[in-house]
Design a protein around this motif. Structure first.
Motif, mmCIF file in Angstrom:
data_model
loop_
_atom_site.group_PDB
_atom_site.id
_atom_site.type_symbol
_atom_site.label_atom_id
_atom_site.label_comp_id
_atom_site.label_asym_id
_atom_site.label_seq_id
_atom_site.Cartn_x
_atom_site.Cartn_y
_atom_site.Cartn_z
ATOM 1 N N ARG A 16 0.843 -1.317 -0.158
ATOM 2 C CA ARG A 16 0.106 0.083 0.046
ATOM 3 C C ARG A 16 0.600 1.281 0.087
ATOM 4 O O ARG A 16 0.412 2.249 -0.688
ATOM 5 C CB ARG A 16 -0.930 0.003 1.151
ATOM 6 C CG ARG A 16 -1.781 1.211 1.331
ATOM 7 C CD ARG A 16 -2.693 1.246 2.564
ATOM 8 N NE ARG A 16 -3.310 2.523 2.521
ATOM 9 C CZ ARG A 16 -4.535 2.914 2.385
ATOM 10 N NH1 ARG A 16 -5.108 2.093 1.741
ATOM 11 N NH2 ARG A 16 -4.799 3.925 2.434
ATOM 12 N N PHE A 17 1.975 1.332 0.959
ATOM 13 C CA PHE A 17 2.841 2.394 0.948
ATOM 14 C C PHE A 17 3.337 2.496 -0.498
ATOM 15 O O PHE A 17 3.530 3.681 -1.175
ATOM 16 C CB PHE A 17 4.175 1.983 1.754
ATOM 17 C CG PHE A 17 4.934 3.078 2.055
ATOM 18 C CD1 PHE A 17 4.835 4.395 2.396
ATOM 19 C CD2 PHE A 17 6.337 2.883 1.673
ATOM 20 C CE1 PHE A 17 5.945 5.360 2.681
ATOM 21 C CE2 PHE A 17 7.435 3.710 1.641
ATOM 22 C CZ PHE A 17 7.196 5.036 2.056
ATOM 23 N N LYS A 18 4.203 1.654 -1.102
ATOM 24 C CA LYS A 18 4.726 1.719 -2.378
ATOM 25 C C LYS A 18 3.723 2.179 -3.416
ATOM 26 O O LYS A 18 4.089 3.090 -4.351
ATOM 27 C CB LYS A 18 5.190 0.376 -2.890
ATOM 28 C CG LYS A 18 5.901 0.183 -4.094
ATOM 29 C CD LYS A 18 6.323 -1.333 -4.470
ATOM 30 C CE LYS A 18 6.808 -1.264 -5.818
ATOM 31 N NZ LYS A 18 7.241 -2.555 -6.027
ATOM 32 N N ALA A 19 2.483 1.494 -3.370
ATOM 33 C CA ALA A 19 1.353 2.108 -4.388
ATOM 34 C C ALA A 19 0.932 3.548 -4.278
ATOM 35 O O ALA A 19 0.992 4.313 -5.193
ATOM 36 C CB ALA A 19 0.162 1.083 -4.259
ATOM 37 N N SER A 20 1.021 4.048 -3.002
ATOM 38 C CA SER A 20 0.512 5.207 -2.966
ATOM 39 C C SER A 20 1.528 6.307 -3.159
ATOM 40 O O SER A 20 1.350 7.162 -3.832
ATOM 41 C CB SER A 20 0.159 5.464 -1.057
ATOM 42 O OG SER A 20 -0.869 4.990 -0.873
ATOM 43 N N LEU A 21 2.884 5.883 -2.835
ATOM 44 C CA LEU A 21 3.743 7.083 -3.390
ATOM 45 C C LEU A 21 4.079 6.884 -4.844
ATOM 46 O O LEU A 21 4.190 7.945 -5.461
ATOM 47 C CB LEU A 21 5.283 6.401 -2.768
ATOM 48 C CG LEU A 21 5.737 6.748 -1.420
ATOM 49 C CD1 LEU A 21 6.992 6.048 -0.901
ATOM 50 C CD2 LEU A 21 5.237 8.040 -0.958
ATOM 51 N N SER A 22 3.620 5.795 -5.742
ATOM 52 C CA SER A 22 3.842 5.742 -7.050
ATOM 53 C C SER A 22 2.760 6.511 -7.615
ATOM 54 O O SER A 22 2.788 7.427 -8.559
ATOM 55 C CB SER A 22 3.498 4.306 -7.657
ATOM 56 O OG SER A 22 4.728 3.644 -7.199
ATOM 57 N N LEU A 23 1.319 6.479 -6.918
ATOM 58 C CA LEU A 23 0.381 7.342 -7.327
ATOM 59 C C LEU A 23 0.456 8.792 -7.100
ATOM 60 O O LEU A 23 0.141 9.702 -8.098
ATOM 61 C CB LEU A 23 -1.051 6.971 -6.675
ATOM 62 C CG LEU A 23 -1.502 5.582 -6.996
ATOM 63 C CD1 LEU A 23 -2.512 5.163 -6.069
ATOM 64 C CD2 LEU A 23 -2.017 5.622 -8.473
ATOM 65 N N ILE A 24 1.112 9.191 -5.824
ATOM 66 C CA ILE A 24 1.353 10.682 -5.694
ATOM 67 C C ILE A 24 2.302 11.026 -6.979
ATOM 68 O O ILE A 24 2.275 12.121 -7.412
ATOM 69 C CB ILE A 24 1.912 10.626 -4.341
ATOM 70 C CG1 ILE A 24 0.827 10.583 -3.136
ATOM 71 C CG2 ILE A 24 2.398 12.362 -4.111
ATOM 72 C CD1 ILE A 24 1.267 10.161 -1.930
ATOM 73 N N ASP A 25 3.517 10.415 -6.995
ATOM 74 C CA ASP A 25 4.413 10.796 -7.721
ATOM 75 C C ASP A 25 4.037 10.889 -9.369
ATOM 76 O O ASP A 25 4.107 12.051 -9.858
ATOM 77 C CB ASP A 25 5.392 9.650 -8.098
ATOM 78 C CG ASP A 25 6.684 9.817 -9.049
ATOM 79 O OD1 ASP A 25 7.413 10.809 -8.981
ATOM 80 O OD2 ASP A 25 6.469 9.034 -10.134
#
Length: 181
Positions: A16-25
């Motif tokens: 979830r953390f990895k996916a959230s950072l990718s989406l924000i980026d």
């Protein structure tokens, strides 16, 4: 079985953390140069503060209607005194506001903006963007949990956030590798 459940929970949290950072980026990099015409001000729709960031992007985290969305990231403090990052989107021209929780359980979450004067050799990171005629070329997101800190630098890949002296910036650089435990 408990250790297996704990391992699965940790894996889910890291994904979830990895996916959230990718989406924000991706959403920041999809920013578009959108100027407000309200009250004949004609300035960029961009507000950058330490605990909030508002801009227009052509990428919606929540899908739905096509078109540009106004995105507002905000940091709030939860009941456990931990920081939470929320995103609010609204498709421009349509009243369809949606909220989503992106990150939670952090000791600190905040934004910084890269300011570089046209004549300056080097820029500086600031906690509030006050210039209404230009936009930052990079945005840094600080995340802290315990003794671990990550600073994610997100460049704008379109000319939306770039000033003439920052147009060659096109990289993503965390200041510390690894993941939160």
């Amino acid at each position: 079985y408990r250790s297996m459940d704990k391992g699965e929970q940790k894996t889910i949290a890291l994904e979830r953390f990895k996916a959230s950072l990718s989406l924000i980026d991706a959403q920041i990099q999809s920013g578009v140069p959108f100027k407000s015409t309200e009250d004949e001000i004609n300035q960029f729709v961009f507000e950058g503060k330490r605990e909030s960031l508002t801009f227009v992007s052509n990428l919606s985290l929540m899908g739905g209607q096509r078109g540009n969305v106004t995105v507002a990231y905000r940091v709030e403090t939860g009941t456990d005194s931990k920081k939470i990052l929320y995103a609010r989107e609204n498709t421009i021209g349509i009243e369809n506001q949606k909220d989503i929780k992106l990150l939670d359980g952090f000791d600190d979450i905040h934004f910084e903006y890269f300011f570089e004067e046209v004549t300056a050799e080097q820029g500086t990171w600031i906690e509030e963007w006050t210039d209404t005629t230009t936009l930052p070329g990079k945005i840094r997101i600080h995340l802290k949990r315990g003794s671990q800190t990550i600073a994610l630098i997100v460049p704008a890949r379109t000319n939306m956030f770039m000033t003439p002296s920052t147009m060659n910036v096109s990289y993503l650089r965390p200041t510390k590798t690894g993941v939160f435990s």
